[in-house]
Design an enzyme around this catalytic site. Sequence first.
Site, PDB file in Angstrom:
ATOM      1  N   VAL A   1      64.616 -26.509  46.233  1.00 45.01           N
ATOM      2  CA  VAL A   1      65.938 -26.500  45.899  1.00 45.01           C
ATOM      3  C   VAL A   1      66.473 -27.681  45.169  1.00 45.01           C
ATOM      4  O   VAL A   1      66.134 -28.587  45.566  1.00 45.01           O
ATOM      5  CB  VAL A   1      66.950 -26.134  47.180  1.00 45.01           C
TER       6      VAL A   1
ATOM      7  N   GLY B   1      71.275 -38.291  47.182  1.00 45.91           N
ATOM      8  CA  GLY B   1      71.645 -36.744  47.464  1.00 45.91           C
ATOM      9  C   GLY B   1      72.989 -36.307  47.931  1.00 45.91           C
ATOM     10  O   GLY B   1      73.693 -35.482  47.535  1.00 45.91           O
TER      11      GLY B   1
ATOM     12  N   ASP C   1      64.357 -32.392  55.735  1.00 53.93           N
ATOM     13  CA  ASP C   1      63.308 -31.764  55.268  1.00 53.93           C
ATOM     14  C   ASP C   1      62.170 -32.017  56.449  1.00 53.93           C
ATOM     15  O   ASP C   1      62.271 -31.489  57.399  1.00 53.93           O
ATOM     16  CB  ASP C   1      62.870 -32.001  53.797  1.00 53.93           C
TER      17      ASP C   1
ATOM     18  N   ARG D   1      71.221 -32.827  39.886  1.00 48.40           N
ATOM     19  CA  ARG D   1      72.127 -32.985  40.968  1.00 48.40           C
ATOM     20  C   ARG D   1      73.618 -32.557  40.789  1.00 48.40           C
ATOM     21  O   ARG D   1      74.287 -32.400  41.705  1.00 48.40           O
ATOM     22  CB  ARG D   1      72.164 -34.476  41.016  1.00 48.40           C
TER      23      ARG D   1
ATOM     24  N   ASP E   1      67.979 -33.400  43.753  1.00 46.67           N
ATOM     25  CA  ASP E   1      67.212 -33.240  42.354  1.00 46.67           C
ATOM     26  C   ASP E   1      65.970 -32.962  42.292  1.00 46.67           C
ATOM     27  O   ASP E   1      65.209 -32.918  43.129  1.00 46.67           O
ATOM     28  CB  ASP E   1      67.336 -34.777  41.780  1.00 46.67           C
TER      29      ASP E   1
ATOM     30  N   GLU F   1      73.711 -36.605  55.313  1.00 48.93           N
ATOM     31  CA  GLU F   1      72.864 -36.173  54.770  1.00 48.93           C
ATOM     32  C   GLU F   1      72.924 -34.892  53.878  1.00 48.93           C
ATOM     33  O   GLU F   1      73.699 -33.899  54.097  1.00 48.93           O
ATOM     34  CB  GLU F   1      71.566 -36.040  55.468  1.00 48.93           C
ATOM     35  N   ASP F   2      72.328 -34.775  52.652  1.00 46.04           N
ATOM     36  CA  ASP F   2      72.371 -33.465  52.007  1.00 46.04           C
ATOM     37  C   ASP F   2      71.410 -32.402  52.587  1.00 46.04           C
ATOM     38  O   ASP F   2      71.831 -31.292  52.895  1.00 46.04           O
ATOM     39  CB  ASP F   2      72.202 -33.487  50.510  1.00 46.04           C
TER      40      ASP F   2
END
Length: 173
Positions: A147, A46, A97, A159, A153, A93-94
């Site tokens: 999202v 990601g 969570d 992506r 993804d 990191e993208d």
Amino acid sequence: MTLLPPEIERVLVPAEQIAALVSRLAAQVNADYAGGELVVVGALTGAAMVTADLVRQLAMPVQMDFVSVSSYGDQTVSALTLPVAGHNVLLVEDIVDTGETLARLQAALLAQEPRSLRTLALLDKPARRKVDVSVDYLGLDIPDEFVVGYGLDYAQRFRNLPFVGVLRRSVYA
Ligand code: PRP
């Protein structure tokens, strides 16, 4: 203008806003590491987009590497190509969570005894946090929605979208 795929309910973070967030984060990193050097470690898959966009705005000497965490079994962290012992490392990191992936990655990198370790995350979903992790450079808090886009993804799709969008519930429910 990018067409909205039918699976996307709405755009949450437009491409222009992502670019502004990455520029702001890069400026912070440039200020903090002025005169130093940096090993930037992106978390696959990601964070490939944000890592690529970020490093092109960094002013100090930069080395790049990538790590992945297997999403099954014991969730092993892959080996780095570069030695990071004694280096300043920036983990990218993208999205954060639950925080579980980041906690694993931070522990694996710290075990290699870098000179310093900081973490950058483009997006954060604080409502989903299970593990207390520290993020030094954060782009944007987002609500607890599914999202995709800009690296994120659903079943390995979406992506490549240039924006972050909310996936229609009917796609995954
Ligand atoms: C996503 C994302 C983070 C992680 C965040 O990766 O890129 O690495 O989940 O979730 P967490 O805070 O609950 O651990 P994913 O495991 O889906 O792999 P990918 O990057 O290959 O999409």
